[in-house]
Design an enzyme around this catalytic site. Structure first.
Site, PDB file in Angstrom:
ATOM      1  N   ASP A 133       0.830  -1.210   0.000  1.00 14.65           N
ATOM      2  CA  ASP A 133       0.000   0.000   0.000  1.00 14.65           C
ATOM      3  C   ASP A 133       0.865   1.261   0.000  1.00 14.65           C
ATOM      4  O   ASP A 133       2.093   1.192   0.017  1.00 14.65           O
ATOM      5  CB  ASP A 133      -0.924  -0.061   1.237  1.00 14.65           C
ATOM      6  CG  ASP A 133      -2.284   0.561   0.979  1.00 14.65           C
ATOM      7  OD1 ASP A 133      -2.415   1.348   0.034  1.00 14.65           O
ATOM      8  OD2 ASP A 133      -3.222   0.270   1.752  1.00 14.65           O
ATOM      9  N   ASP A 191     -10.188   3.453  -3.354  1.00 14.52           N
ATOM     10  CA  ASP A 191     -10.915   2.270  -2.866  1.00 14.52           C
ATOM     11  C   ASP A 191     -12.338   2.175  -3.414  1.00 14.52           C
ATOM     12  O   ASP A 191     -13.047   3.168  -3.536  1.00 14.52           O
ATOM     13  CB  ASP A 191     -10.998   2.310  -1.337  1.00 14.52           C
ATOM     14  CG  ASP A 191      -9.642   2.045  -0.709  1.00 14.52           C
ATOM     15  OD1 ASP A 191      -8.644   1.927  -1.452  1.00 14.52           O
ATOM     16  OD2 ASP A 191      -9.583   1.956   0.528  1.00 14.52           O
TER      17      ASP A 191
HETATM   18  C1  GLA Z   1      -5.963   1.397   1.526  1.00 11.22           C
HETATM   19  C2  GLA Z   1      -6.138   0.379   0.418  1.00 11.22           C
HETATM   20  C3  GLA Z   1      -7.253  -0.573   0.770  1.00 11.22           C
HETATM   21  C4  GLA Z   1      -6.935  -1.276   2.090  1.00 11.22           C
HETATM   22  C5  GLA Z   1      -6.692  -0.246   3.178  1.00 11.22           C
HETATM   23  C6  GLA Z   1      -6.156  -0.878   4.443  1.00 11.22           C
HETATM   24  O1  GLA Z   1      -7.062   2.227   1.615  1.00 11.22           O
HETATM   25  O2  GLA Z   1      -6.400   1.010  -0.803  1.00 11.22           O
HETATM   26  O3  GLA Z   1      -7.463  -1.518  -0.250  1.00 11.22           O
HETATM   27  O4  GLA Z   1      -5.804  -2.086   1.914  1.00 11.22           O
HETATM   28  O5  GLA Z   1      -5.748   0.742   2.771  1.00 11.22           O
HETATM   29  O6  GLA Z   1      -5.931   0.058   5.456  1.00 11.22           O
END
Ligand code: GLA
Length: 402
Positions: free
Chosen positions: A147, A202
């Site tokens: 990430d 997301d």
């Molecule tokens: C980010 C990623 C998500 C998830 C969260 C976890 O937002 O894009 O897919 O992994 O972090 O905290």
């Protein structure tokens, strides 16, 4: 002296010639990830039960392989800097968990972050890349989602390259899933580094909406679909555009889930389920395991589908497949039903990217209705005329007749 040459050789091959592990994702990866449904609420029991359910539900047989633990599995680093899982959530440790998953013929994935902390505030890999990679290899990890929170001042390509090299030098083949939300155009430089890269922020559990969280937004299925525009030339075997993990089974209507899944198949997107596999309705299982839909997604050519037309909320998408077959998907984005009225012979469609042409005057195709699971004739019939409910799809597999 011999030993010195040997050590130099190892050093040279592992650092100077570091590369990504090729061939780990020849078709889009399929699996499950904890985040969409469970967020930080992950533990050993959930992972055991999810692996059990992946087998008993038929998902494993349908092709799903990876069980990926997202954020919040982490405990502390030890005095030498090695990361350990949270001892309360994962008392038996990661090696034991990997053994359990492997014994079922599945693979285990973990999550980390290029910054000093993950998005959930757990220890990130910054400065510990090689140690973390060694630890993952030792545990038997097969997949790493990496990430991009808390990375101020870091160069994305460089940071992902460092982790790629760390994984390579640790020696265990690990699928590398890059998650910097498309901020730094990973499709331009990601192919040599990872096996998949997120193209957007997301996803959220909604067919057509945007959720504003203040400093960031999460996106509905249709919003994410639209953001894939212009990216299809960057995807292919071993290097996939990733429009995020799925929300199938998390509360949208059956039509919407079916449309979501169908479009992820048309996009050649990684199929990472994000629901509770232990409690699935029959409809959810039927969607996730539909063999023709999965075959469209897993087609060996690895060509991302494209939008052929859009009119009055009715879109037509196409995806070239192996053996001169095609997938054709009618998507109704409206809430109200729409009429499909598609005259085969009046549509000759050329795809400049794949240099393939769908010509119903030249060739005839057997039409497989993917969700009805039956053949509905051939394209020699004149017109496909039918009603399509709101937020739904008609997904067809066109099999060329010789
Ligand atoms: C980010 C990623 C998500 C998830 C969260 C976890 O937002 O894009 O897919 O992994 O972090 O905290």
């Amino acid at each position: 002296m011999k030993k010195l040459f040997y050590l130099l050789f190892i050093f040279a091959t592992q650092t100077c010639f570091a590369q990504k592990f090729n061939g780990l994702a020849k078709t889009p990866p399929m699996g499950w990830n904890s985040w969409n449904k469970f967020a930080c609420d992950v533990n050993e029991e959930l992972i055991h039960e999810t692996a059990d359910a992946m087998v008993s539900s038929g998902m494993k047989d349908a092709g799903y392989l990876y069980i990926n633990i997202d954020d919040c599995w982490h405990g502390k680093r030890d005095s030498l800097g090695f990361i350990h899982p949270d001892p309360e959530r994962f008392p038996a440790g990661m090696k034991a968990l990997a053994d359990y998953i492997h014994a079922k013929g599945l693979k285990l994935g973990l999550y980390s972050d290029a910054g000093w902390k993950t998005c959930g505030g757990r220890p990130g890999s910054r400065g510990y890349e090689f140690q973390d990679a060694m630890q993952y290899a030792k545990w038997g990890i097969d997949y790493l989602k990496y990430d991009w929170c808390n990375t101020e001042g870091l160069n994305a390509e460089g940071a992902y390259l460092t982790m790629r090299d760390a994984l390579f030098s640790a020696g265990r083949p690990i699928v590398f899933s890059m998650c910097e939300w498309g901020n730094n155009k990973p499709w331009d430089w990601g192919k040599k580094i990872g096996h998949l890269w997120r193209t957007t922020g997301d996803i959220t559990n909604c067919f057509d909406c945007v959720v504003d969280h203040g400093t960031w937004k999460s996106w509905g299925v249709m919003q994410i679909l639209d953001m894939q525009k212009g990216l299809r030339q960057h995807t292919g075997p071993d290097h996939w555009n990733d429009p995020d993990m799925m929300e199938v089974g998390n509360g949208m209507s059956v039509n919407e889930d079916r449309a979501h899944f169908s479009m992820w198949c048309m996009l050649a997107a990684p199929l990472i389920a994000g629901n509770d596999l232990r409690n699935m309705s029959n409809e959810t299982v039927e969607i996730l395991t539909n063999a023709d839909a999965v075959a469209i997604n897993q087609d060996k050519l690895g060509i991302q589908g494209f939008k052929y037309s859009a009119q009055d909320s009715l879109e037509i998408w196409l995806k070239p497949l192996e053996n001169e077959n095609w997938a054709l998907c009618f998507l109704n984005r409206a809430v109200a039903q729409r009429e499909i009225n598609f005259a085969w012979q009046k549509n000759t469609i050329s795809d400049s990217l794949s240099q393939k042409t769908l010509d119903f005057n030249k060739n005839s195709y057997i039409i497989h209705d993917v969700w009805a699971q039956k053949k509905i004739g051939t394209t020699q019939g004149k017109t496909l005329k039918t009603m399509l409910p709101g937020h739904d799809v008609r997904l067809l597999l066109l099999e060329m007749q010789n």
